[in-house]
Design a protein around this motif. Structure first.
Motif, short mmCIF file in Angstrom:
data_model
loop_
_atom_site.label_atom_id
_atom_site.label_comp_id
_atom_site.label_asym_id
_atom_site.label_seq_id
_atom_site.Cartn_x
_atom_site.Cartn_y
_atom_site.Cartn_z
N UNK A 176 0.90 -1.07 0.03
CA UNK A 176 -0.01 -0.02 0.05
C UNK A 176 0.77 1.19 -0.10
N UNK A 177 1.93 1.30 0.65
CA UNK A 177 2.84 2.49 0.78
C UNK A 177 3.53 2.75 -0.50
N UNK A 178 4.04 1.53 -1.33
CA UNK A 178 4.80 1.75 -2.24
C UNK A 178 3.82 1.83 -3.72
N UNK A 179 2.38 1.46 -3.25
CA UNK A 179 1.54 1.63 -4.53
C UNK A 179 2.07 0.96 -5.66
N UNK A 180 2.44 -0.40 -5.10
CA UNK A 180 3.04 -1.59 -6.14
C UNK A 180 3.18 -2.87 -5.29
N UNK A 181 3.39 -3.91 -6.19
CA UNK A 181 3.55 -5.16 -5.73
C UNK A 181 4.67 -5.59 -6.20
N UNK A 182 5.73 -4.79 -6.92
CA UNK A 182 6.79 -5.17 -7.61
C UNK A 182 7.82 -5.92 -6.82
N UNK A 183 8.66 -6.70 -7.13
CA UNK A 183 9.41 -7.62 -6.45
C UNK A 183 8.73 -8.69 -5.48
N UNK A 184 7.54 -8.70 -5.43
CA UNK A 184 6.60 -9.70 -4.40
C UNK A 184 6.42 -10.92 -5.34
N UNK A 185 6.83 -11.99 -5.07
CA UNK A 185 6.48 -13.10 -5.92
C UNK A 185 4.83 -13.48 -5.71
N UNK A 186 4.28 -13.64 -6.90
CA UNK A 186 2.85 -13.89 -6.73
C UNK A 186 2.69 -15.42 -6.67
N UNK A 187 3.58 -16.17 -7.09
CA UNK A 187 3.62 -17.69 -6.81
C UNK A 187 3.76 -17.66 -5.24
N UNK A 223 -4.55 -12.62 2.71
CA UNK A 223 -3.86 -13.08 1.61
C UNK A 223 -4.79 -12.80 0.28
N UNK A 224 -6.15 -12.93 0.31
CA UNK A 224 -6.84 -12.44 -0.85
C UNK A 224 -6.70 -10.82 -1.19
N UNK A 225 -6.72 -10.14 0.03
CA UNK A 225 -6.41 -8.79 -0.16
C UNK A 225 -5.13 -8.43 -1.09
N UNK A 226 -4.04 -9.03 -0.63
CA UNK A 226 -2.76 -9.13 -1.14
C UNK A 226 -2.83 -9.53 -2.73
N UNK A 227 -3.61 -10.42 -3.01
CA UNK A 227 -3.77 -10.95 -4.40
C UNK A 227 -4.53 -9.67 -5.14
N UNK A 228 -5.48 -9.19 -4.33
CA UNK A 228 -6.59 -7.97 -5.03
C UNK A 228 -5.28 -6.87 -5.29
N UNK A 229 -4.41 -6.62 -4.28
CA UNK A 229 -3.41 -5.52 -4.76
C UNK A 229 -2.54 -5.80 -6.05
N UNK A 230 -2.43 -7.10 -6.01
CA UNK A 230 -1.37 -7.46 -7.25
C UNK A 230 -2.29 -7.02 -8.64
N UNK A 231 -3.52 -7.50 -8.49
CA UNK A 231 -4.47 -7.07 -9.48
C UNK A 231 -4.61 -5.79 -9.96
#
Length: 254
Positions: A176-187, A223-231
């Motif tokens: 949320x702070x970074x406004x990005x999920x870059x570098x985080x493993x979706x797998x 977990x699902x909230x993090x997946x929503x962030x990815x999307x």
């Protein structure tokens, strides 16, 4: 005769399903950390993995084991905690060895310095072991003294599972702070989600204490909230995408 054969087949089948479910419950929690361990060994870089993940899981599983002295729960859950503790100690050992090799000029820090500015940032693996052993002995003593208190036992169980349930929130906040999920493993996140969903279902089916399945549901929501962030952040980028992607990501890094 046919009914008896059918009943025997169903009996064996149910036992097989129970054993498979118990095995998945025991070992499923450590599976996401296997690729993380291999990646750190391959790259000799532990910067992408937060050792605070190990701290949270060690505390949560030590408390869960102590909770069993006051409130019985399924044996596979006990073995899951024991194996998770061993896994986190292995991860800590690897991370400290890698960091010692790459930070030769860094001043040595130890547990017996009692410097809170460097808590859980010690140089040697033995310092982490000393801390874990100290916490375990203190928690075990308090549990022994207050074991007859139903309020204490239920609170202990809640703290154990709530601590583990909150493991994903730092990653959620970081995204949320970074406004990005870059570098985080979706797998990795998908493995967490499937594992936490299975675990919560197991809690419900085995009628585990209410603290277990309540916090399990909370974990699934995170977990699902993090997946929503990815999307969301991939669909609506909030900042320019960097060309440098880290080799490894934190398993629910703090």
């Amino acid at each position: 005769m046919e009914d008896e054969v059918f009943e025997q087949i169903m009996y064996v089948f149910n036992h097989m399903v129970s054993w498979i479910a118990a095995g998945a419950m025991v070992f499923g929690g450590v599976v996401p950390y296997i690729p993380q361990y291999r990646d750190i060994r391959r790259t000799q870089n532990a910067e992408g993995f937060s050792t605070y993940v190990c701290l949270v899981l060690l505390v949560a599983n030590i408390l869960r084991i102590l909770f069993r002295f006051g409130r019985y729960f399924e044996t596979p859950l006990l073995w899951q905690s024991i194996i998770m503790i061993g896994t986190m100690l292995i991860m800590l050992n690897l991370c400290t060895n890698v960091r010692m090799a790459t930070e030769l000029n860094t001043k040595r820090r130890s547990f017996i310095d009692f410097d809170w500015n460097y808590f859980w940032s010690w140089t040697r693996f033995v310092d982490y072991l000393q801390c874990v052993l100290t916490f375990t002995l203190l928690a075990a003593y308090v549990t022994y003294v207050l074991l007859d208190s139903a309020l204490f036992v239920e609170t202990l169980g809640f703290l154990a599972v709530f601590t583990e349930a909150m493991l994903g929130t730092p990653q959620l906040y970081c995204n949320y702070q970074n406004k990005s999920t870059e570098g985080m493993s979706i797998k990795m996140v998908l493995m967490w989600t499937s594992g936490d969903t299975f675990k919560t279902g197991y809690f419900l089916l085995t009628q585990a204490p209410v603290q277990f399945w309540t916090c399990g549901m909370l974990q699934v929501v995170v977990d699902f909230t993090i997946l929503f962030q990815v999307y969301y952040y991939s669909r609506y980028p909030q900042k320019p995408v960097s060309h440098t992607v880290s080799h490894t990501t934190s398993a629910k890094a703090l």
